[in-house]
Design a protein around this motif. Structure first.
Motif, PDB file in Angstrom:
ATOM      1  N   THR A   1      30.683 -30.804 -29.191  1.00 28.17           N
ATOM      2  CA  THR A   1      30.326 -30.538 -28.360  1.00 28.17           C
ATOM      3  C   THR A   1      29.245 -31.853 -28.260  1.00 28.17           C
ATOM      4  O   THR A   1      29.017 -32.146 -29.783  1.00 28.17           O
ATOM      5  CB  THR A   1      29.287 -29.172 -27.724  1.00 28.17           C
ATOM      6  OG1 THR A   1      29.294 -28.780 -26.417  1.00 28.17           O
ATOM      7  CG2 THR A   1      28.702 -28.874 -28.881  1.00 28.17           C
ATOM      8  N   TYR A   2      28.805 -31.928 -26.837  1.00 26.75           N
ATOM      9  CA  TYR A   2      28.001 -32.943 -26.555  1.00 26.75           C
ATOM     10  C   TYR A   2      26.394 -32.604 -27.103  1.00 26.75           C
ATOM     11  O   TYR A   2      26.129 -31.308 -26.823  1.00 26.75           O
ATOM     12  CB  TYR A   2      28.342 -33.366 -25.389  1.00 26.75           C
ATOM     13  CG  TYR A   2      26.962 -34.898 -24.776  1.00 26.75           C
ATOM     14  CD1 TYR A   2      27.312 -35.626 -25.056  1.00 26.75           C
ATOM     15  CD2 TYR A   2      26.423 -34.177 -24.021  1.00 26.75           C
ATOM     16  CE1 TYR A   2      26.593 -36.679 -24.912  1.00 26.75           C
ATOM     17  CE2 TYR A   2      25.507 -35.718 -23.274  1.00 26.75           C
ATOM     18  CZ  TYR A   2      25.339 -36.968 -23.763  1.00 26.75           C
ATOM     19  OH  TYR A   2      24.738 -37.487 -23.246  1.00 26.75           O
ATOM     20  N   LEU A   3      26.088 -33.695 -27.469  1.00 26.08           N
ATOM     21  CA  LEU A   3      24.282 -33.162 -27.601  1.00 26.08           C
ATOM     22  C   LEU A   3      23.630 -34.329 -27.114  1.00 26.08           C
ATOM     23  O   LEU A   3      23.721 -35.615 -26.977  1.00 26.08           O
ATOM     24  CB  LEU A   3      23.658 -33.100 -28.921  1.00 26.08           C
ATOM     25  CG  LEU A   3      22.056 -33.190 -28.919  1.00 26.08           C
ATOM     26  CD1 LEU A   3      21.489 -31.163 -28.320  1.00 26.08           C
ATOM     27  CD2 LEU A   3      21.464 -33.080 -30.443  1.00 26.08           C
ATOM     28  N   HIS A   4      22.826 -34.149 -26.131  1.00 23.36           N
ATOM     29  CA  HIS A   4      22.179 -35.868 -25.013  1.00 23.36           C
ATOM     30  C   HIS A   4      20.486 -36.009 -25.331  1.00 23.36           C
ATOM     31  O   HIS A   4      20.659 -37.311 -25.389  1.00 23.36           O
ATOM     32  CB  HIS A   4      21.636 -34.418 -23.529  1.00 23.36           C
ATOM     33  CG  HIS A   4      21.955 -35.492 -22.236  1.00 23.36           C
ATOM     34  ND1 HIS A   4      22.257 -37.212 -22.325  1.00 23.36           N
ATOM     35  CD2 HIS A   4      20.436 -35.689 -21.681  1.00 23.36           C
ATOM     36  CE1 HIS A   4      21.911 -37.381 -21.553  1.00 23.36           C
ATOM     37  NE2 HIS A   4      20.644 -37.246 -20.835  1.00 23.36           N
ATOM     38  N   PHE A   5      19.744 -34.864 -25.263  1.00 20.45           N
ATOM     39  CA  PHE A   5      18.357 -35.669 -25.970  1.00 20.45           C
ATOM     40  C   PHE A   5      17.938 -35.604 -27.268  1.00 20.45           C
ATOM     41  O   PHE A   5      18.596 -34.512 -27.561  1.00 20.45           O
ATOM     42  CB  PHE A   5      17.407 -34.979 -25.410  1.00 20.45           C
ATOM     43  CG  PHE A   5      17.500 -35.202 -23.743  1.00 20.45           C
ATOM     44  CD1 PHE A   5      16.773 -35.915 -23.463  1.00 20.45           C
ATOM     45  CD2 PHE A   5      17.665 -34.462 -23.325  1.00 20.45           C
ATOM     46  CE1 PHE A   5      16.594 -37.192 -22.611  1.00 20.45           C
ATOM     47  CE2 PHE A   5      17.357 -34.647 -22.129  1.00 20.45           C
ATOM     48  CZ  PHE A   5      17.771 -35.652 -20.866  1.00 20.45           C
ATOM     49  N   ASP A   6      18.072 -36.007 -28.554  1.00 21.28           N
ATOM     50  CA  ASP A   6      17.305 -35.967 -29.284  1.00 21.28           C
ATOM     51  C   ASP A   6      17.924 -36.304 -30.490  1.00 21.28           C
ATOM     52  O   ASP A   6      18.129 -35.049 -31.419  1.00 21.28           O
ATOM     53  CB  ASP A   6      16.304 -35.181 -29.889  1.00 21.28           C
ATOM     54  CG  ASP A   6      14.658 -35.592 -28.586  1.00 21.28           C
ATOM     55  OD1 ASP A   6      14.494 -36.325 -28.636  1.00 21.28           O
ATOM     56  OD2 ASP A   6      13.956 -34.970 -28.715  1.00 21.28           O
ATOM     57  N   GLY A   7      19.201 -36.979 -30.492  1.00 21.22           N
ATOM     58  CA  GLY A   7      20.759 -36.866 -31.545  1.00 21.22           C
ATOM     59  C   GLY A   7      20.279 -37.490 -32.576  1.00 21.22           C
ATOM     60  O   GLY A   7      21.683 -37.089 -33.375  1.00 21.22           O
ATOM     61  N   TYR A   8      19.046 -38.238 -32.665  1.00 17.34           N
ATOM     62  CA  TYR A   8      18.552 -38.934 -34.365  1.00 17.34           C
ATOM     63  C   TYR A   8      18.886 -37.886 -35.445  1.00 17.34           C
ATOM     64  O   TYR A   8      18.204 -37.037 -35.918  1.00 17.34           O
ATOM     65  CB  TYR A   8      17.796 -39.443 -34.144  1.00 17.34           C
ATOM     66  CG  TYR A   8      16.318 -38.448 -33.533  1.00 17.34           C
ATOM     67  CD1 TYR A   8      15.650 -38.461 -34.726  1.00 17.34           C
ATOM     68  CD2 TYR A   8      16.144 -38.561 -32.191  1.00 17.34           C
ATOM     69  CE1 TYR A   8      14.663 -37.735 -33.940  1.00 17.34           C
ATOM     70  CE2 TYR A   8      15.075 -37.646 -31.897  1.00 17.34           C
ATOM     71  CZ  TYR A   8      13.994 -37.479 -32.670  1.00 17.34           C
ATOM     72  OH  TYR A   8      12.604 -37.176 -32.629  1.00 17.34           O
ATOM     73  N   PRO A   9      19.166 -38.173 -36.371  1.00 19.09           N
ATOM     74  CA  PRO A   9      18.892 -37.201 -37.859  1.00 19.09           C
ATOM     75  C   PRO A   9      18.499 -36.586 -38.426  1.00 19.09           C
ATOM     76  O   PRO A   9      17.826 -35.296 -38.575  1.00 19.09           O
ATOM     77  CB  PRO A   9      19.483 -38.135 -38.811  1.00 19.09           C
ATOM     78  CG  PRO A   9      19.834 -39.440 -38.534  1.00 19.09           C
ATOM     79  CD  PRO A   9      19.781 -39.056 -36.974  1.00 19.09           C
ATOM     80  N   GLU A  10      17.211 -37.159 -38.015  1.00 20.18           N
ATOM     81  CA  GLU A  10      16.017 -37.007 -38.757  1.00 20.18           C
ATOM     82  C   GLU A  10      15.207 -35.290 -37.427  1.00 20.18           C
ATOM     83  O   GLU A  10      14.837 -34.153 -37.878  1.00 20.18           O
ATOM     84  CB  GLU A  10      14.218 -37.372 -38.262  1.00 20.18           C
ATOM     85  CG  GLU A  10      14.543 -39.051 -39.474  1.00 20.18           C
ATOM     86  CD  GLU A  10      15.929 -39.864 -38.804  1.00 20.18           C
ATOM     87  OE1 GLU A  10      15.938 -40.263 -39.124  1.00 20.18           O
ATOM     88  OE2 GLU A  10      15.491 -39.950 -37.579  1.00 20.18           O
ATOM     89  N   HIS A  11      15.936 -35.492 -36.246  1.00 15.55           N
ATOM     90  CA  HIS A  11      15.760 -34.286 -35.559  1.00 15.55           C
ATOM     91  C   HIS A  11      16.696 -33.404 -35.998  1.00 15.55           C
ATOM     92  O   HIS A  11      15.864 -31.817 -36.085  1.00 15.55           O
ATOM     93  CB  HIS A  11      15.557 -34.629 -34.708  1.00 15.55           C
ATOM     94  CG  HIS A  11      15.388 -33.305 -32.880  1.00 15.55           C
ATOM     95  ND1 HIS A  11      13.753 -32.689 -32.640  1.00 15.55           N
ATOM     96  CD2 HIS A  11      16.349 -32.723 -32.321  1.00 15.55           C
ATOM     97  CE1 HIS A  11      14.429 -32.008 -32.149  1.00 15.55           C
ATOM     98  NE2 HIS A  11      15.278 -31.771 -32.045  1.00 15.55           N
ATOM     99  N   VAL A  12      18.077 -33.826 -35.702  1.00 16.11           N
ATOM    100  CA  VAL A  12      18.877 -32.176 -35.780  1.00 16.11           C
ATOM    101  C   VAL A  12      19.344 -32.112 -37.455  1.00 16.11           C
ATOM    102  O   VAL A  12      20.023 -31.028 -37.161  1.00 16.11           O
ATOM    103  CB  VAL A  12      19.703 -33.145 -34.956  1.00 16.11           C
ATOM    104  CG1 VAL A  12      20.848 -32.195 -34.775  1.00 16.11           C
ATOM    105  CG2 VAL A  12      19.927 -33.555 -33.098  1.00 16.11           C
ATOM    106  N   LEU A  13      19.597 -32.904 -38.011  1.00 13.40           N
ATOM    107  CA  LEU A  13      20.063 -32.421 -39.155  1.00 13.40           C
ATOM    108  C   LEU A  13      19.007 -31.327 -39.957  1.00 13.40           C
ATOM    109  O   LEU A  13      19.527 -30.137 -40.110  1.00 13.40           O
ATOM    110  CB  LEU A  13      20.421 -33.365 -40.294  1.00 13.40           C
ATOM    111  CG  LEU A  13      21.305 -33.224 -41.158  1.00 13.40           C
ATOM    112  CD1 LEU A  13      22.285 -33.209 -40.492  1.00 13.40           C
ATOM    113  CD2 LEU A  13      21.414 -34.507 -42.201  1.00 13.40           C
ATOM    114  N   PRO A  14      18.026 -31.214 -40.240  1.00 12.23           N
ATOM    115  CA  PRO A  14      17.211 -30.245 -40.457  1.00 12.23           C
ATOM    116  C   PRO A  14      17.123 -28.927 -39.781  1.00 12.23           C
ATOM    117  O   PRO A  14      17.363 -27.318 -39.761  1.00 12.23           O
ATOM    118  CB  PRO A  14      15.440 -30.434 -40.475  1.00 12.23           C
ATOM    119  CG  PRO A  14      16.140 -31.724 -40.354  1.00 12.23           C
ATOM    120  CD  PRO A  14      16.813 -32.842 -39.297  1.00 12.23           C
TER     121      PRO A  14
END
Length: 105
Positions: free
Chosen positions: A19-32
């Motif tokens: 699926t697609y994620l639109h906002f704040d997809g950068y690793p420092e946000h999403v991975l944790p």
């Protein structure tokens, strides 16, 4: 400006759900968020089957899905993720198979 991403997992029959994620997809946000909140395959599948994501916040917050969205992508194998990411103009791919992995597109 949004940082777009693809979130995907391998299914029990060895296919790929994405699926697609639109906002704040950068690793420092999403991975944790993924590592701490979506710890097993069933949780990853449930997150992805919900549809396209507007945003993703740490649990216990619920993911924010678009009210109308494209269906969850069902891919034959992991190699198709790059094509999907290019099509959706995503910069990052997060993939779960026993653990969350990240790669930049």
């Amino acid at each position: 400006m949004s940082t777009r991403a693809i979130i995907a997992t391998q299914t029990y029959d060895r296919g790929i759900l994405a699926t697609y994620l639109h906002f704040d997809g950068y690793p420092e946000h999403v991975l944790p968020i993924l590592v701490d909140g979506y710890l097993d395959p069933d949780e990853a599948i449930e997150l992805i089957e919900g549809g396209e994501l507007r945003s993703l916040q740490p649990r216990p917050a619920e993911p924010e899905y678009f009210a109308t969205s494209r269906q969850t992508e069902v891919l034959k194998d992991e190699s198709e993720l790059d094509r999907l990411a290019r099509y959706l103009n995503a910069e990052h791919i997060y993939f779960y198979d026993d653990m969350w992995r990240h790669r930049k597109v």
